[in-house]
Design a protein around this motif. Structure first.
Motif, short mmCIF file in Angstrom:
data_model
loop_
_atom_site.label_atom_id
_atom_site.label_comp_id
_atom_site.label_asym_id
_atom_site.label_seq_id
_atom_site.Cartn_x
_atom_site.Cartn_y
_atom_site.Cartn_z
N LEU A 163 0.83 -1.21 0.00
CA LEU A 163 0.00 0.00 0.00
C LEU A 163 0.86 1.26 0.00
O LEU A 163 0.58 2.22 -0.72
N ILE A 214 2.31 1.79 -3.59
CA ILE A 214 1.41 2.33 -4.62
C ILE A 214 0.97 3.75 -4.29
O ILE A 214 0.64 4.51 -5.21
N GLN A 215 0.99 4.13 -3.02
CA GLN A 215 0.69 5.52 -2.69
C GLN A 215 1.86 6.42 -3.08
O GLN A 215 1.67 7.50 -3.64
N THR A 274 0.36 5.10 -8.18
CA THR A 274 -0.59 4.11 -8.70
C THR A 274 -1.93 4.20 -7.99
O THR A 274 -2.99 4.10 -8.62
N TYR A 275 -1.92 4.43 -6.69
CA TYR A 275 -3.17 4.53 -5.91
C TYR A 275 -4.03 5.67 -6.44
O TYR A 275 -5.22 5.51 -6.68
N ALA A 276 -3.41 6.84 -6.63
CA ALA A 276 -4.14 8.00 -7.14
C ALA A 276 -4.66 7.74 -8.56
O ALA A 276 -5.77 8.13 -8.91
N GLU A 277 -3.86 7.08 -9.37
CA GLU A 277 -4.24 6.76 -10.74
C GLU A 277 -5.47 5.86 -10.77
O GLU A 277 -6.42 6.11 -11.52
N ILE A 278 -5.47 4.82 -9.96
CA ILE A 278 -6.62 3.91 -9.88
C ILE A 278 -7.84 4.66 -9.35
O ILE A 278 -8.95 4.50 -9.85
N SER A 279 -7.62 5.47 -8.33
CA SER A 279 -8.69 6.26 -7.75
C SER A 279 -9.32 7.19 -8.78
O SER A 279 -10.55 7.30 -8.88
N ASP A 337 -8.84 11.65 -6.47
CA ASP A 337 -7.99 10.88 -5.56
C ASP A 337 -8.70 10.75 -4.22
O ASP A 337 -8.76 11.71 -3.46
N SER A 356 -7.82 9.21 -1.66
CA SER A 356 -6.94 9.08 -0.50
C SER A 356 -6.74 10.42 0.21
O SER A 356 -6.19 10.48 1.30
#
Length: 67
Positions: free
Chosen positions: A44, A47-48, A52-57, A64, A66
Motif C-alpha cells: 500500500l 502504490i501511494q 498508482t493509488y491516485a491513478e486507480i482512484s 484521488d 486518499s
C-alpha cells in the motif's frame, strides 16, 4: 460508495458539499500473521508513493479518494 454508483449510473445528480460521513476501509488479516500485515502495508505504501493509488482512484472515482 454512493459516489461511484452515481458516476456509473449516469444519473443527473452531482455531489454538493462535503460527505455526511466517510467510510474507512480496511483489509482483514488473520491475527498473528504479522508477515502478511507487513507485506500489505508495504504494498500500500508503495502504490501511494509511486502514484498508482491516485491513478486507480481517478479511474474509478474521478478524483484521488486518499485525500
Amino acid at each position: 460508495m454512493g459516489e461511484n454508483a452515481i458516476l456509473n449510473a449516469n444519473l443527473a445528480v452531482q455531489p454538493l458539499g462535503d460527505p455526511i460521513y466517510v467510510d474507512d476501509i480496511g483489509i482483514a488479516v488473520n491475527k498473528g500473521n504479522g508477515e502478511m500485515l507487513d507485506r500489505l502495508n508495504e504494498a500500500l505504501a508503495t502504490i501511494q508513493e509511486n502514484g498508482t493509488y491516485a491513478e486507480i482512484s481517478e479511474q474509478y472515482f474521478g478524483r484521488d479518494i486518499s485525500q
